[in-house]
Motif scaffolding. Structure first.
Motif, short mmCIF file in Angstrom:
data_model
loop_
_atom_site.label_atom_id
_atom_site.label_comp_id
_atom_site.label_asym_id
_atom_site.label_seq_id
_atom_site.Cartn_x
_atom_site.Cartn_y
_atom_site.Cartn_z
N UNK A 21 4.90 5.02 -2.17
CA UNK A 21 4.58 5.59 -3.47
C UNK A 21 3.22 5.12 -3.98
N UNK A 22 2.80 3.94 -3.56
CA UNK A 22 1.47 3.45 -3.95
C UNK A 22 0.36 4.22 -3.24
N UNK A 23 0.69 4.78 -2.07
CA UNK A 23 -0.30 5.52 -1.28
C UNK A 23 0.27 6.89 -0.90
N UNK A 24 0.50 7.76 -1.88
CA UNK A 24 1.11 9.07 -1.59
C UNK A 24 0.23 9.90 -0.66
N UNK A 25 0.89 10.61 0.25
CA UNK A 25 0.17 11.46 1.18
C UNK A 25 -0.36 10.73 2.40
N UNK A 26 -0.14 9.42 2.48
CA UNK A 26 -0.62 8.63 3.61
C UNK A 26 0.54 7.98 4.35
N UNK A 27 0.35 7.76 5.64
CA UNK A 27 1.34 7.05 6.44
C UNK A 27 1.15 5.55 6.21
N UNK A 28 2.20 4.87 5.81
CA UNK A 28 2.11 3.43 5.54
C UNK A 28 3.01 2.68 6.52
N UNK A 29 2.64 1.44 6.77
CA UNK A 29 3.38 0.58 7.69
C UNK A 29 3.60 -0.77 7.05
N UNK A 30 4.80 -1.30 7.16
CA UNK A 30 5.08 -2.62 6.62
C UNK A 30 4.72 -3.68 7.65
N UNK A 31 4.55 -4.91 7.19
CA UNK A 31 4.42 -6.01 8.13
C UNK A 31 5.78 -6.28 8.76
N UNK A 32 5.84 -6.94 9.91
CA UNK A 32 7.13 -7.19 10.57
C UNK A 32 8.08 -8.00 9.68
N UNK A 33 9.35 -7.67 9.75
CA UNK A 33 10.37 -8.42 9.02
C UNK A 33 11.67 -8.39 9.81
N UNK A 34 12.54 -9.32 9.51
CA UNK A 34 13.80 -9.45 10.24
C UNK A 34 14.79 -8.42 9.72
N UNK A 35 15.29 -7.59 10.62
CA UNK A 35 16.19 -6.51 10.25
C UNK A 35 17.56 -7.05 9.86
N UNK A 36 18.05 -6.65 8.69
CA UNK A 36 19.37 -7.08 8.24
C UNK A 36 20.47 -6.50 9.11
N UNK B 267 6.48 4.78 6.96
CA UNK B 267 6.99 5.65 5.90
C UNK B 267 5.92 6.62 5.43
N UNK B 268 6.38 7.70 4.79
CA UNK B 268 5.48 8.72 4.26
C UNK B 268 6.17 9.42 3.10
N UNK B 269 5.39 9.82 2.10
CA UNK B 269 5.95 10.50 0.93
C UNK B 269 6.21 11.97 1.23
N UNK B 270 7.16 12.54 0.48
CA UNK B 270 7.47 13.97 0.55
C UNK B 270 7.29 14.54 -0.85
N UNK B 271 6.58 15.68 -0.92
CA UNK B 271 6.37 16.35 -2.19
C UNK B 271 7.30 17.56 -2.29
N UNK B 272 7.49 18.03 -3.51
CA UNK B 272 8.33 19.20 -3.73
C UNK B 272 7.72 20.42 -3.05
N UNK B 273 8.56 21.20 -2.38
CA UNK B 273 8.08 22.36 -1.65
C UNK B 273 7.46 23.41 -2.55
N UNK B 274 6.33 23.95 -2.13
CA UNK B 274 5.65 25.02 -2.86
C UNK B 274 5.38 26.18 -1.91
N UNK B 275 5.27 27.36 -2.50
CA UNK B 275 5.10 28.56 -1.67
C UNK B 275 3.81 28.53 -0.87
N UNK B 276 2.75 27.92 -1.43
CA UNK B 276 1.48 27.88 -0.71
C UNK B 276 1.32 26.63 0.15
N UNK B 277 2.35 25.76 0.12
CA UNK B 277 2.38 24.55 0.94
C UNK B 277 1.20 23.62 0.65
#
Length: 323
Positions: free
Chosen positions: A211-226, A236-246
């Motif tokens: 959300x801090x970088x909308x429209x961009x692919x972001x990557x976290x630093x490594x962390x231990x998976x729960x 991760x990447x943000x998703x915007x509401x669909x529009x007819x003109x995309x």
């Protein structure tokens, strides 16, 4: 129900009274529903009307609530152990944070204080309402837009699930899980798994960075998976509401959801080496760090933690390694 009606007689000025009997089907005030009323193969809700002929009302949404620990008997036959989590490979699971409820306090109280049978009833009510197409079931306390968001995210999740199960994909054995979360507290995960009731997608690093970088692919630093899969990174990447003109404007439009996947850290670093031949040359060290300087990839991060090396793993800053 019987009633008396006055009907005019065209042949005389007098009127006659006729008894007219009307019948109507009486629906129950509440529809009884338990997990046993869900088909174990299709997970489709089936409702039974007492005193009436057998009828089925269902949707084709193949979605399970994340409380897999409440399943029993035939409903639990599809469960497995995925790393360290109770999981299912048959369907995605739905998680609703307290943000999705009209009364977040009631949601938190039920999860912490209610007995298992009461929690089971809550799960049944939620899933029945979300899958109902008859309009007969009352809202169990969800915010008005949640059902629409669940359906929208489900359509996206079907694509993610198909990609995850595609045997032709080169990343199939390295992507641990895929998920999508809305800004109103709806989360869907595949493979489906049991999550902690206190889990909040909006507080996770991958969600906040996206959300801090909308429209961009972001990557976290490594962390231990729960979930028990070791050190991972999330893309991760943000998703915007669909529009007819995309077309979307990052400045004007607000993201409605975040889509993400987890990769094992070892494979992520291998991808960097394979895509950059220069990194494989002698005396060449390749590293990757995020916008705040925390390392995402570094050769030493593949080495085990000891008393004298990698003490800050996995949250290591560039200055810790290259100063």
């Amino acid at each position: 129900v019987s009633g008396k009606y006055k009907q005019p007689n065209s042949n005389s000025s007098s009127t006659s009274l006729k008894e007219m009997k009307q019948t109507s089907t009486v629906l129950p005030l509440a529809l009884p529903l338990t997990l046993n009323h869900f088909s174990s193969k299709t997970n489709l809700p089936i409702y039974h009307y007492p005193g009436a002929d057998y009828e089925e009302y269902y949707t084709t949404i193949d979605l399970m609530y994340h409380r897999l620990d409440l399943l029993h008997g035939r409903d639990a036959s599809s469960l497995c152990r995925y790393f360290r989590q109770v999981a299912t490979l048959d369907a995605a699971t739905l998680f609703l944070s307290s943000l999705a409820f009209e009364s977040p306090f009631t949601f938190i109280h039920n999860n912490r204080m209610s007995p298992p049978q009461s929690q089971l009833h809550t799960v049944e009510s939620i899933m029945a309402y979300l899958k109902d197409t008859t309009g007969l079931l009352a809202n169990p306390g969800l915010r008005p837009q949640i059902r629409q968001e669940v359906n929208a995210l489900y359509n996206a999740m079907q694509h993610l699930k198909k990609r995850h199960q595609d045997a032709r994909g080169s990343l199939r054995n390295y992507i641990i899980r895929r998920y999508i979360a809305s800004v109103n507290g709806v989360l869907q995960v595949f493979p489906g798994c049991l999550l902690n009731n206190n889990y909040d997608p909006s507080q996770r690093l991958w969600y906040r960075k996206a959300l801090q970088h909308p429209g961009k692919i972001v990557t976290t630093e490594p962390y231990l998976d729960a979930g028990g899969s070791g050190y991972i990174i999330t893309i991760a990447h943000t998703i915007f509401e669909g529009k007819s003109n995309a077309l979307h404007s990052i400045e004007r439009d607000q993201p409605v959801a975040v889509v993400a996947l987890d990769l094992s850290y070892g494979f992520f670093y291998k991808m960097i080496l394979d895509s950059t031949p220069l990194c494989q040359m002698h005396n060449i060290k390749c590293l990757l760090f995020e916008n705040e300087g925390y390392l995402i990839a570094h050769p030493s991060m593949l080495e085990p933690k000891t008393n004298i090396k990698n003490q800050r793993r996995p949250h290591e800053h560039l200055t810790h390694k290259e100063s």
